[in-house]
Motif scaffolding. Structure first.
Motif, short mmCIF file in Angstrom:
data_model
loop_
_atom_site.label_atom_id
_atom_site.label_comp_id
_atom_site.label_asym_id
_atom_site.label_seq_id
_atom_site.Cartn_x
_atom_site.Cartn_y
_atom_site.Cartn_z
N ARG A 1 12.74 17.31 2.51
CA ARG A 1 12.83 16.34 3.61
C ARG A 1 12.33 14.97 3.20
NH1 ARG A 1 9.42 19.67 7.92
NH2 ARG A 1 8.22 19.93 6.00
N ALA A 2 11.25 14.91 2.43
CA ALA A 2 10.68 13.62 2.04
C ALA A 2 11.66 12.82 1.19
CB ALA A 2 9.36 13.84 1.29
N HIS A 3 12.28 13.48 0.22
CA HIS A 3 13.27 12.79 -0.62
C HIS A 3 14.50 12.38 0.19
CE1 HIS A 3 10.93 14.35 -4.06
NE2 HIS A 3 11.49 13.37 -4.73
N THR A 4 14.88 13.22 1.16
CA THR A 4 16.02 12.88 2.02
C THR A 4 15.76 11.59 2.78
OG1 THR A 4 16.68 15.20 2.26
CG2 THR A 4 17.43 13.67 3.97
N ILE A 5 14.56 11.43 3.31
CA ILE A 5 14.21 10.21 4.05
C ILE A 5 14.42 8.99 3.17
CG2 ILE A 5 12.29 8.88 5.04
CD1 ILE A 5 11.11 11.54 6.01
N ILE A 6 13.83 9.00 1.99
CA ILE A 6 13.88 7.82 1.13
C ILE A 6 15.29 7.57 0.62
CG2 ILE A 6 13.02 6.80 -1.01
CD1 ILE A 6 11.06 6.87 1.42
N GLU A 7 15.97 8.62 0.16
CA GLU A 7 17.31 8.44 -0.37
C GLU A 7 18.25 7.85 0.67
OE1 GLU A 7 20.40 10.91 -3.09
OE2 GLU A 7 19.67 12.00 -1.34
N GLU A 8 18.25 8.40 1.89
CA GLU A 8 19.18 7.94 2.91
C GLU A 8 18.83 6.53 3.40
OE1 GLU A 8 21.94 9.40 3.54
OE2 GLU A 8 21.47 11.16 2.33
N CYS A 9 17.55 6.24 3.54
CA CYS A 9 17.16 4.89 3.97
C CYS A 9 17.54 3.84 2.94
CB CYS A 9 15.66 4.84 4.24
SG CYS A 9 15.16 5.65 5.77
N MET A 10 17.37 4.16 1.66
CA MET A 10 17.73 3.19 0.62
C MET A 10 19.24 3.01 0.53
SD MET A 10 14.80 2.22 -0.22
CE MET A 10 13.76 2.91 1.09
N LEU A 11 20.00 4.10 0.66
CA LEU A 11 21.45 3.98 0.66
C LEU A 11 21.91 3.12 1.84
CD1 LEU A 11 22.59 7.63 -0.21
CD2 LEU A 11 22.94 5.59 -1.61
N LYS A 12 21.31 3.36 3.00
CA LYS A 12 21.71 2.62 4.21
C LYS A 12 21.39 1.13 4.06
CE LYS A 12 23.31 3.53 8.49
NZ LYS A 12 24.53 4.31 8.77
N ALA A 13 20.24 0.83 3.46
CA ALA A 13 19.84 -0.57 3.27
C ALA A 13 20.70 -1.26 2.22
CB ALA A 13 18.36 -0.65 2.88
N ASN A 14 20.94 -0.58 1.10
CA ASN A 14 21.80 -1.16 0.05
C ASN A 14 23.19 -1.45 0.60
OD1 ASN A 14 19.98 -1.19 -2.12
ND2 ASN A 14 20.42 0.93 -2.67
N LYS A 15 23.72 -0.50 1.36
CA LYS A 15 25.05 -0.67 1.94
C LYS A 15 25.05 -1.83 2.93
CE LYS A 15 28.66 2.06 4.23
NZ LYS A 15 28.99 3.39 4.82
N ALA A 16 24.00 -1.95 3.73
CA ALA A 16 23.91 -3.04 4.72
C ALA A 16 23.91 -4.40 4.04
CB ALA A 16 22.65 -2.87 5.56
N VAL A 17 23.13 -4.53 2.97
CA VAL A 17 23.03 -5.82 2.28
C VAL A 17 24.36 -6.22 1.66
CG1 VAL A 17 21.98 -7.02 0.33
CG2 VAL A 17 20.56 -5.65 1.85
N THR A 18 25.01 -5.29 0.99
CA THR A 18 26.25 -5.65 0.31
C THR A 18 27.39 -5.87 1.30
OG1 THR A 18 26.42 -3.28 -0.23
CG2 THR A 18 25.79 -4.76 -1.98
N HIS A 19 27.36 -5.20 2.45
CA HIS A 19 28.33 -5.52 3.50
C HIS A 19 28.09 -6.93 4.03
CE1 HIS A 19 30.85 -1.99 4.78
NE2 HIS A 19 30.16 -1.50 3.78
N GLU A 20 26.83 -7.30 4.20
CA GLU A 20 26.49 -8.65 4.64
C GLU A 20 27.01 -9.68 3.63
OE1 GLU A 20 24.17 -12.10 6.10
OE2 GLU A 20 24.68 -10.22 7.09
N LEU A 21 26.80 -9.42 2.35
CA LEU A 21 27.23 -10.36 1.32
C LEU A 21 28.75 -10.51 1.28
CD1 LEU A 21 24.79 -9.38 -1.57
CD2 LEU A 21 24.84 -11.56 -0.36
N MET A 22 29.47 -9.38 1.38
CA MET A 22 30.92 -9.44 1.25
C MET A 22 31.60 -9.88 2.55
SD MET A 22 33.83 -9.29 -0.12
CE MET A 22 33.20 -9.04 -1.78
N TRP A 23 31.27 -9.20 3.67
CA TRP A 23 32.02 -9.46 4.90
C TRP A 23 31.54 -10.70 5.64
CZ3 TRP A 23 36.17 -7.39 4.01
CH2 TRP A 23 36.33 -6.06 3.62
N ASP A 24 30.22 -10.92 5.70
CA ASP A 24 29.71 -12.04 6.48
C ASP A 24 29.64 -13.34 5.68
OD1 ASP A 24 29.51 -10.23 8.46
OD2 ASP A 24 27.34 -10.13 8.55
#
Length: 432
Positions: free
Chosen positions: A240-263
């Motif tokens: 569970r602990a690794h799941t928290i960190i892995e998913e949060c980092m994936l979500k944040a990385n994806k958010a940033v690169t979507h901001e850079l490309m789309w916005d």
């Protein structure tokens, strides 16, 4: 944030370091030097880089106080880090909150570019190295530890400068309702290991229990959602602990690169992962299907990634490594590019890039600069190619180093988890 699994309590930590003789210690050191020369890796930092790093560690709290007026003050928000037990630097922290119609997840990343910028010697050194290299019981740093492990590390109970990714997620499907990226000042409440995070989830009265439990519920949903959408999950039994960190980092990385490309529509350091050919996927699935005790569920064959996910969840433990290896053999190398064309096949993300580990990856450091300054380096294509080359060199060096340890009778995983200790009595040396 290291992806290395933390040693389970009562095993590696209790056993102590692996003992070796002085002669074997010299052989291992010589092997490292050979690998550094072969792959053009640099261990020692130039004097001017170390001097610059030392200078940036002075007057830290005064500098942070001067910065507060121009940043979001997040110091009252419950925040914590989760890292392996032996981690020396903490470059990401998390916070979470539930509201009437949304969840808000904050991923706070060490604001490395406040200290390391394109006009600095440290930037040049980081670009040259490309990434931190984690050999068993030996680390080759991208940034001087005197900086990375102090002012850039989100240590508990101290104010720190951060780059925060604030994600407002829809309660129904966890899609982004809003994304904000900004400079901040945070105050981490605790530095937790993965084991401690697991314990907090099981202790209702423990500090941060509610926050960690909420974030795990979200992370578990994110994980299942990724699988349903075709994201390849080669380690389905992650705790569970690794799941928290892995998913949060994936979500944040994806958010940033979507901001850079789309916005913003800007070039950045995107992570592109080509897909194997249909024949290569067929070869991998055929090899998996022929393993003893393994069967690919009939309703999953249409998408090889979903087929592998479903198979890994049902396969006996003894076959997991063989299934993973069958997939890895046909996977092309992911690479850094200045546009996201082609997407990330393994994750099944249309756009993806790295942002959450600027202490240990040059790609993230450059993206921090682009987000902050909206300034794309003129040599971005060269930086992307160099980052890809350096990652390949690091992986090759690590593989050869681990093979060498096995050749001299050492278990690389035991060395990685327990470290090494040189003992004079060769007969007492433990090569387990």
């Amino acid at each position: 944030m290291s992806n290395d699994a933390e040693a389970a309590p009562g095993t590696a930590e209790a056993q102590g370091p692996v003992e070796i003789s002085p002669e074997l210690d010299r052989q291992i050191a010589n092997k490292r030097e050979d690998l550094f020369e072969k792959f053009e890796l640099h261990d020692e930092f130039p004097p001017e880089v170390l001097e610059e790093a030392e200078a940036r560690t002075e007057g830290v709290q005064e500098e942070i106080q001067d910065e507060i007026e121009d940043r979001a003050d997040m110091r009252r928000l419950p925040t914590w880090t989760t890292d392996p037990v032996d981690a020396q630097d903490f470059d990401d922290a998390v916070s979470v909150m539930e509201r009437d119609h949304e969840y808000v997840v904050w991923v706070h990343i060490a604001d490395v570019t406040h200290y390391v910028h394109p006009e600095s010697a440290m930037w040049d050194a980081a670009v040259d190295r490309g990434n931190t290299i984690y050999l068993p019981a030996y680390t080759v740093h991208m940034l001087p530890p005197v900086l990375a492990e102090t002012v850039c590390s989100l240590v508990p109970q101290e104010d720190r400068l951060a780059h925060t990714v604030e994600m407002h997620l829809d309660k129904d499907d966890l899609s982004y309702r809003n994304i904000e990226i900004y400079k901040s000042v945070i105050h981490s409440n605790e530095r937790l290991t993965y084991t401690q995070t697991e314990d907090r989830l099981d202790e209702p009265d423990a500090p941060l229990h509610e926050e960690i439990s909420l974030l795990y519920e979200l992370a578990d949903q994110m994980h299942e959602q990724r699988k349903e959408e075709g994201s390849l999950v080669l380690n389905p039994r992650r705790d569970r602990a690794h799941t928290i960190i892995e998913e949060c980092m994936l979500k944040a990385n994806k958010a940033v690169t979507h901001e850079l490309m789309w916005d913003r529509g800007v070039e950045a350091v995107y992570r592109v992962h080509p897909q194997p050919s249909p024949n290569e996927w067929d070869d991998a699935l055929r090899e998996i299907q022929e393993l003893d005790g393994v069967s690919i569920p009939g309703d999953s064959w249409d998408d090889p990634r979903k087929a592998v996910n479903a198979t890994l969840e049902q396969a006996p433990e003894r076959q997991l490594g063989k299934i993973q290896w069958a997939v890895m053999k046909v996977m092309p190398r992911a690479k850094y590019m200045n546009d996201p064309f082609g997407g990330h096949h393994a994750l099944n993300f249309e756009i993806y890039g790295h942002f959450t580990s600027p202490i240990r990856r040059m790609s993230d450091l450059v993206n921090h600069w682009i987000v902050y300054q909206n300034d794309v380096p003129e040599n971005l294509v060269e930086l992307c190619d160099h980052a890809s080359d350096k990652q390949k060199a690091a992986e090759s060096a690590e593989r050869e180093y681990r093979n060498f340890l096995q050749e001299v009778g050492l278990d690389p995983d035991a060395v990685n988890n327990r470290g090494l200790s040189v003992v004079e009595d060769e007969e007492a040396a433990d090569a387990a």
